[in-house]
Design a protein around this motif. Structure first.
Motif, PDB file in Angstrom:
ATOM      1  N   SER A 150       0.845  -1.181   0.000  1.00 44.25           N
ATOM      2  CA  SER A 150       0.000   0.000   0.000  1.00 44.25           C
ATOM      3  C   SER A 150       0.891   1.246   0.000  1.00 44.25           C
ATOM      4  O   SER A 150       1.836   1.331   0.787  1.00 44.25           O
ATOM      5  CB  SER A 150      -0.873  -0.019   1.255  1.00 44.25           C
ATOM      6  OG  SER A 150      -1.383   1.254   1.535  1.00 44.25           O
ATOM      7  N   CYS A 151       0.597   2.195  -0.868  1.00 36.19           N
ATOM      8  CA  CYS A 151       1.408   3.421  -0.928  1.00 36.19           C
ATOM      9  C   CYS A 151       1.212   4.287   0.310  1.00 36.19           C
ATOM     10  O   CYS A 151       2.163   4.844   0.836  1.00 36.19           O
ATOM     11  CB  CYS A 151       1.054   4.235  -2.173  1.00 36.19           C
ATOM     12  SG  CYS A 151       1.603   3.476  -3.698  1.00 36.19           S
ATOM     13  N   LYS A 152      -0.010   4.389   0.767  1.00 40.49           N
ATOM     14  CA  LYS A 152      -0.288   5.278   1.892  1.00 40.49           C
ATOM     15  C   LYS A 152       0.188   4.688   3.212  1.00 40.49           C
ATOM     16  O   LYS A 152       0.893   5.331   3.967  1.00 40.49           O
ATOM     17  CB  LYS A 152      -1.783   5.585   1.961  1.00 40.49           C
ATOM     18  CG  LYS A 152      -2.138   6.635   2.977  1.00 40.49           C
ATOM     19  CD  LYS A 152      -3.595   6.997   2.906  1.00 40.49           C
ATOM     20  CE  LYS A 152      -3.918   8.102   3.901  1.00 40.49           C
ATOM     21  NZ  LYS A 152      -5.320   8.463   3.848  1.00 40.49           N
ATOM     22  N   LEU A 207       1.969  -4.505   3.435  1.00 36.71           N
ATOM     23  CA  LEU A 207       2.046  -5.523   2.397  1.00 36.71           C
ATOM     24  C   LEU A 207       0.636  -6.036   2.133  1.00 36.71           C
ATOM     25  O   LEU A 207      -0.067  -6.437   3.053  1.00 36.71           O
ATOM     26  CB  LEU A 207       2.959  -6.653   2.869  1.00 36.71           C
ATOM     27  CG  LEU A 207       3.335  -7.728   1.888  1.00 36.71           C
ATOM     28  CD1 LEU A 207       3.963  -7.151   0.640  1.00 36.71           C
ATOM     29  CD2 LEU A 207       4.305  -8.693   2.533  1.00 36.71           C
ATOM     30  N   ARG A 208       0.214  -5.994   0.864  1.00 33.20           N
ATOM     31  CA  ARG A 208      -1.138  -6.419   0.505  1.00 33.20           C
ATOM     32  C   ARG A 208      -1.178  -7.849  -0.023  1.00 33.20           C
ATOM     33  O   ARG A 208      -1.982  -8.641   0.410  1.00 33.20           O
ATOM     34  CB  ARG A 208      -1.739  -5.477  -0.541  1.00 33.20           C
ATOM     35  CG  ARG A 208      -1.943  -4.078  -0.041  1.00 33.20           C
ATOM     36  CD  ARG A 208      -2.939  -4.077   1.085  1.00 33.20           C
ATOM     37  NE  ARG A 208      -3.165  -2.701   1.497  1.00 33.20           N
ATOM     38  CZ  ARG A 208      -3.754  -2.368   2.605  1.00 33.20           C
ATOM     39  NH1 ARG A 208      -4.193  -3.291   3.425  1.00 33.20           N
ATOM     40  NH2 ARG A 208      -3.914  -1.119   2.919  1.00 33.20           N
ATOM     41  N   TYR A 209      -0.336  -8.140  -1.005  1.00 36.76           N
ATOM     42  CA  TYR A 209      -0.325  -9.506  -1.539  1.00 36.76           C
ATOM     43  C   TYR A 209       1.011  -9.836  -2.168  1.00 36.76           C
ATOM     44  O   TYR A 209       1.797  -8.963  -2.511  1.00 36.76           O
ATOM     45  CB  TYR A 209      -1.479  -9.743  -2.508  1.00 36.76           C
ATOM     46  CG  TYR A 209      -1.462  -9.000  -3.824  1.00 36.76           C
ATOM     47  CD1 TYR A 209      -0.778  -9.509  -4.937  1.00 36.76           C
ATOM     48  CD2 TYR A 209      -2.178  -7.819  -3.982  1.00 36.76           C
ATOM     49  CE1 TYR A 209      -0.798  -8.852  -6.156  1.00 36.76           C
ATOM     50  CE2 TYR A 209      -2.208  -7.160  -5.197  1.00 36.76           C
ATOM     51  CZ  TYR A 209      -1.514  -7.673  -6.284  1.00 36.76           C
ATOM     52  OH  TYR A 209      -1.537  -7.022  -7.489  1.00 36.76           O
ATOM     53  N   LEU A 210       1.249 -11.148  -2.288  1.00 32.33           N
ATOM     54  CA  LEU A 210       2.421 -11.687  -2.956  1.00 32.33           C
ATOM     55  C   LEU A 210       2.008 -12.211  -4.320  1.00 32.33           C
ATOM     56  O   LEU A 210       0.888 -12.694  -4.492  1.00 32.33           O
ATOM     57  CB  LEU A 210       3.011 -12.859  -2.160  1.00 32.33           C
ATOM     58  CG  LEU A 210       3.453 -12.604  -0.733  1.00 32.33           C
ATOM     59  CD1 LEU A 210       3.797 -13.934  -0.056  1.00 32.33           C
ATOM     60  CD2 LEU A 210       4.636 -11.660  -0.701  1.00 32.33           C
ATOM     61  N   VAL A 211       2.924 -12.149  -5.267  1.00 29.61           N
ATOM     62  CA  VAL A 211       2.739 -12.819  -6.548  1.00 29.61           C
ATOM     63  C   VAL A 211       3.694 -14.005  -6.520  1.00 29.61           C
ATOM     64  O   VAL A 211       4.895 -13.848  -6.303  1.00 29.61           O
ATOM     65  CB  VAL A 211       3.029 -11.893  -7.739  1.00 29.61           C
ATOM     66  CG1 VAL A 211       2.899 -12.652  -9.047  1.00 29.61           C
ATOM     67  CG2 VAL A 211       2.089 -10.692  -7.710  1.00 29.61           C
TER      68      VAL A 211
END
Length: 188
Positions: free
Chosen positions: A127-129, A133-137
């Protein structure tokens, strides 16, 4: 003598290309540049022995570039990786949360609930703000990037455990996640 130099140059160039193209970390890439340096010196020698000034000049410059690659991967990058590793080790002995190098999220094995390897993390979206960490690829299968499939693993179902990236998913749960296209990842 020129035949020997050209065969050394050929072998060194092929081996070095394999080392650097495989992208197996700074040390392997740095060794690849050492081998490239041997190859460019051998090509220079071949050019000298066969009176080919263009081959000599090209490989004089390539030798300098290869030496820069040695510095870049065995000097600078290896020290950065060592610094990150030491910080992670020190955090384990200190009070508070353990630290994990973010750079490791681009090449860590993802292990499942029972410790089985599910794939390799290739990137992570933050997340920029808030910086969370949101998700892994995660890539799975394939050989050298050909035929692999990509899946999104939400960070709520993953984490770092004993210095490795792990998830609560098992193999079936991981395979049930929708596939991602290499060039089209979700924005949220």
């Amino acid at each position: 003598m020129d035949q020997l130099a050209s065969w050394v140059a050929t072998a060194a160039t092929i081996i070095a290309a394999c080392f650097t193209a495989s992208n197996l970390g700074s040390r392997i890439t740095g060794i690849g540049f050492i081998i490239f340096t041997i190859g460019s010196i051998a090509w220079f020698t071949t050019g000298f022995l066969t009176d080919q000034p263009a081959l000599m000049w090209t490989n004089a410059v390539m030798t300098l570039l290869n030496l820069f690659g040695v510095y870049r991967w065995l000097g600078r990058q290896a020290k950065l990786e060592e610094g990150a590793s030491k910080a992670a080790e020190a955090s384990a002995a200190a009070p508070g949360e353990d630290l994990f190098p973010a750079s490791s999220l681009t090449a860590s094995r993802l292990t499942g609930r029972d410790g089985e390897a599910l794939g390799t993390t290739v990137d992570a979206m933050l997340s920029c703000k808030g910086g969370q960490l949101r998700y892994l690829v995660v890539a799975q299968g394939g050989v050298a990037g050909v035929g692999e499939t990509f899946r999104r693993v939400d960070w709520r179902f993953a984490g770092v455990h004993e210095g490795a990236v792990a998830t609560d998913l098992d193999e079936a749960g991981f395979r049930s996640l929708p596939e991602l296209q290499k060039d089209n990842w979700p924005g949220a």
